[in-house]
Design an enzyme around this catalytic site. Structure first.
Site, PDB file in Angstrom:
ATOM      1  N   CYS A  82      -8.666   4.241  -7.259  1.00  0.00           N
ATOM      2  CA  CYS A  82      -7.318   3.918  -6.779  1.00  0.00           C
ATOM      3  C   CYS A  82      -6.368   5.106  -6.902  1.00  0.00           C
ATOM      4  O   CYS A  82      -5.203   4.990  -6.506  1.00  0.00           O
ATOM      5  CB  CYS A  82      -6.723   2.769  -7.579  1.00  0.00           C
TER       6      CYS A  82
ATOM      7  N   HIS B   9      -3.049  -2.514  -9.675  1.00  0.00           N
ATOM      8  CA  HIS B   9      -3.841  -3.033  -8.560  1.00  0.00           C
ATOM      9  C   HIS B   9      -4.583  -4.261  -9.048  1.00  0.00           C
ATOM     10  O   HIS B   9      -5.288  -4.196 -10.050  1.00  0.00           O
ATOM     11  CB  HIS B   9      -4.815  -1.959  -8.094  1.00  0.00           C
TER      12      HIS B   9
ATOM     13  N   HIS C  53      -7.043  -7.727  -8.114  1.00  0.00           N
ATOM     14  CA  HIS C  53      -7.972  -8.397  -7.197  1.00  0.00           C
ATOM     15  C   HIS C  53      -7.772  -9.911  -7.283  1.00  0.00           C
ATOM     16  O   HIS C  53      -8.719 -10.667  -7.104  1.00  0.00           O
ATOM     17  CB  HIS C  53      -9.415  -8.033  -7.542  1.00  0.00           C
TER      18      HIS C  53
ATOM     19  N   GLU D   5      12.466 -19.917  -6.883  1.00  0.00           N
ATOM     20  CA  GLU D   5      13.174 -19.314  -8.010  1.00  0.00           C
ATOM     21  C   GLU D   5      12.524 -18.007  -8.481  1.00  0.00           C
ATOM     22  O   GLU D   5      13.211 -17.058  -8.856  1.00  0.00           O
ATOM     23  CB  GLU D   5      13.237 -20.324  -9.164  1.00  0.00           C
TER      24      GLU D   5
ATOM     25  N   HIS E  41      -8.893  -8.400  -0.205  1.00  0.00           N
ATOM     26  CA  HIS E  41      -9.139  -7.443  -1.285  1.00  0.00           C
ATOM     27  C   HIS E  41      -8.215  -7.678  -2.489  1.00  0.00           C
ATOM     28  O   HIS E  41      -8.686  -7.938  -3.590  1.00  0.00           O
ATOM     29  CB  HIS E  41      -8.966  -6.036  -0.694  1.00  0.00           C
TER      30      HIS E  41
HETATM   31 ZN   LIG Z   1      -9.508  -2.814  -5.306  1.00  0.00          ZN
END
Ligand SMILES: [Zn+2]
Length: 214
Positions: free
Chosen positions: A84, A102, A104, A127, A177
């Site tokens: 990433c 990140h 998943h 809210e 993803h």
């Molecule tokens: Zn990923």
């Protein structure tokens, strides 16, 4: 950068990864987190059990350059820098983020599917929207959805384009993803990721149950 408890960043990354694992965000070695510190950018390694990370497994990269300059690498030679990295770099470079994560999360995946044809996730009147930067509970939340690619790093350009197109939004969904979420520091990134995940889940579940949310 605010680490409210003044915890060293590698320890903090390990703790956050355990919490994210419990939420189903980083299971199966997926997902990750990166935090900017005064010394550079700390990043979890790729393809490892995120809930079992140790502080000595965390990379420290030079945050001033786009190319990868390693300031401190884990002693374990089998560990690789997160796949990433260029996507985290988007948030550091384009938004001056202090932290990026990140996930998943299944809710992000289902939300991206539900709104695939529209190209953006939308919700309004909840809210938990108040936890998002600049957002009130009656505003419309919009999160761009980009297409997935075979390799994580191939998402870099389309993620950057989505960030430019949605300057008020601190998240990008990746179809089938997961999601990238960032903030000025780790606490804001975590708060926003939790709020987005709640909103994704609320909309997916409401759709499944056939009920109106507002
Ligand atoms: Zn990923």
């Amino acid at each position: 950068m605010s680490t409210a408890r003044h915890e060293p960043i590698p320890e903090l990354i390990c703790e956050l990864c355990r919490q994210f694992y419990a939420l189903g965000w980083v299971s199966g070695t997926g997902g990750g987190i990166s935090i900017r510190g005064a010394e550079g950018i700390y990043m979890a390694p790729s393809g490892v059990q995120k809930e079992r990370l140790r502080p000595e497994d965390i990379w420290l990269l030079d945050g001033a350059h786009d190319d990868v300059k390693v300031l401190c690498a884990p002693a374990d030679p089998t560990l690789k820098i997160s796949e990433c990295r260029p996507l985290f770099a988007n948030a550091f470079r384009l938004r001056g983020a202090g932290a990026v994560l990140h996930s998943h999360s299944l809710w992000a995946v289902l939300a991206s599917r539900l709104f695939a044809e529209r190209g953006e996730f939308v919700c309004q009147g909840l809210e938990m929207q108040k936890g998002l930067r600049g957002m009130g509970c009656f505003d419309a939340v919009r999160v761009p959805i980009i297409a997935n690619t075979a390799r994580e790093s191939e998402l870099t350009a389309s993620m950057a384009a989505a960030m430019v197109a949605y300057p008020a939004v601190d998240a990008v969904l990746v179809a089938g993803h997961g999601v990238y979420v960032w903030g000025s520091g780790w606490a804001q990134a975590k708060t926003q990721a939790e709020c987005y995940d709640y909103l994704f889940r609320a909309v997916v579940e409401a759709n499944r149950l056939g009920v109106r949310l507002t």
